[in-house]
Design a protein around this motif. Sequence first.
Motif, PDB file in Angstrom:
ATOM      1  N   SER A 130       0.811  -1.225   0.000  1.00 25.89           N
ATOM      2  CA  SER A 130       0.000   0.000   0.000  1.00 25.89           C
ATOM      3  C   SER A 130       0.844   1.274   0.000  1.00 25.89           C
ATOM      4  CB  SER A 130      -0.930   0.002   1.215  1.00 25.89           C
ATOM      5  OG  SER A 130      -0.159   0.076   2.409  1.00 25.89           O
ATOM      6  N   CYS A 131       2.147   1.141   0.058  1.00 23.05           N
ATOM      7  CA  CYS A 131       3.021   2.323   0.085  1.00 23.05           C
ATOM      8  C   CYS A 131       3.121   2.920  -1.314  1.00 23.05           C
ATOM      9  CB  CYS A 131       4.414   1.963   0.599  1.00 23.05           C
ATOM     10  SG  CYS A 131       4.422   1.439   2.301  1.00 23.05           S
TER      11      CYS A 131
ATOM     12  N   GLN B  14       9.076   7.819   3.609  1.00 22.03           N
ATOM     13  CA  GLN B  14       8.113   7.354   2.616  1.00 22.03           C
ATOM     14  C   GLN B  14       8.828   6.565   1.511  1.00 22.03           C
ATOM     15  OE1 GLN B  14       8.485  10.491   3.746  1.00 22.03           O
ATOM     16  NE2 GLN B  14       6.521  11.074   4.626  1.00 22.03           N
TER      17      GLN B  14
ATOM     18  N   GLN C 284       9.235   4.936  12.979  1.00 24.62           N
ATOM     19  CA  GLN C 284       8.066   5.751  13.321  1.00 24.62           C
ATOM     20  C   GLN C 284       7.073   5.842  12.164  1.00 24.62           C
ATOM     21  OE1 GLN C 284       9.896   9.412  14.562  1.00 24.62           O
ATOM     22  NE2 GLN C 284      10.578   8.567  16.509  1.00 24.62           N
TER      23      GLN C 284
ATOM     24  N   CYS D 185       6.575   3.537   9.695  1.00 26.61           N
ATOM     25  CA  CYS D 185       5.981   2.248   9.341  1.00 26.61           C
ATOM     26  C   CYS D 185       4.816   1.885  10.245  1.00 26.61           C
ATOM     27  CB  CYS D 185       7.044   1.145   9.402  1.00 26.61           C
ATOM     28  SG  CYS D 185       8.243   1.234   8.054  1.00 26.61           S
ATOM     29  N   THR D 186       3.886   1.139   9.702  1.00 24.82           N
ATOM     30  CA  THR D 186       2.744   0.645  10.465  1.00 24.82           C
ATOM     31  C   THR D 186       3.198  -0.521  11.345  1.00 24.82           C
ATOM     32  OG1 THR D 186       2.111  -1.032   8.840  1.00 24.82           O
ATOM     33  CG2 THR D 186       1.211   1.214   8.526  1.00 24.82           C
ATOM     34  N   PRO D 187       2.412  -0.870  12.367  1.00 19.97           N
ATOM     35  CA  PRO D 187       2.763  -2.044  13.169  1.00 19.97           C
ATOM     36  C   PRO D 187       2.929  -3.309  12.329  1.00 19.97           C
ATOM     37  CG  PRO D 187       1.132  -0.747  14.328  1.00 19.97           C
ATOM     38  CD  PRO D 187       1.275  -0.132  12.953  1.00 19.97           C
ATOM     39  N   GLN D 188       2.088  -3.503  11.311  1.00 18.95           N
ATOM     40  CA  GLN D 188       2.214  -4.678  10.437  1.00 18.95           C
ATOM     41  C   GLN D 188       3.543  -4.645   9.678  1.00 18.95           C
ATOM     42  OE1 GLN D 188      -0.389  -4.786   7.038  1.00 18.95           O
ATOM     43  NE2 GLN D 188       0.061  -6.928   6.594  1.00 18.95           N
ATOM     44  N   GLN D 189       3.934  -3.487   9.203  1.00 18.25           N
ATOM     45  CA  GLN D 189       5.197  -3.359   8.483  1.00 18.25           C
ATOM     46  C   GLN D 189       6.384  -3.593   9.415  1.00 18.25           C
ATOM     47  OE1 GLN D 189       4.456   0.566   6.960  1.00 18.25           O
ATOM     48  NE2 GLN D 189       3.668  -0.205   5.012  1.00 18.25           N
ATOM     49  N   ARG D 190       6.312  -3.059  10.624  1.00 19.09           N
ATOM     50  CA  ARG D 190       7.387  -3.285  11.605  1.00 19.09           C
ATOM     51  C   ARG D 190       7.526  -4.772  11.907  1.00 19.09           C
ATOM     52  NH1 ARG D 190       4.740   0.896  15.485  1.00 19.09           N
ATOM     53  NH2 ARG D 190       5.018   2.767  14.239  1.00 19.09           N
TER      54      ARG D 190
END
Length: 156
Positions: A17-18, A67, A110, A112-117
Amino acid sequence: MATDAEIWALLYQAFASCPRPAHFTNYQHCCECFEHDQLLRSRDLETLAIADVGSPAWDPICFITPQGFAYYFPALARLALSAPDADWGWYGEQLFFHLVVDGSENRRWQFCTPQQRQAIAGLIEYLIETRTDLIEVNGCTEMAFDALEIWSAESP
């Protein structure tokens, strides 16, 4: 245990989604930032190569925005999962560097989303488990575990 392809697919999905940013660096800052931005704008997830980012002395990822980092992360993971390049070596060491930069003030973490982390932490764990010899020969064991600690944390 997962395979390289499965790990990469999870990362690709986590970052799908990025959006591709219009610019990847603060391109108006200086000639170096402009040149790095031009290079990154001329590549995509499939065409980014280790020759583009493999030199610690001339690495556009050092200047990339959060980004841009999120957009390119699947490509960076692909490079780290690849065998060492005859000219550039193993990209995993450099990726670990980019994951620990700024420690607890890590702007990439900071952003990145929790899923990405979680996906990044999974990649780091996988590299530690499957690339132990490369990590040791490149002298980046401590950096790998520091990266895992940062990206596994609830907060940086």
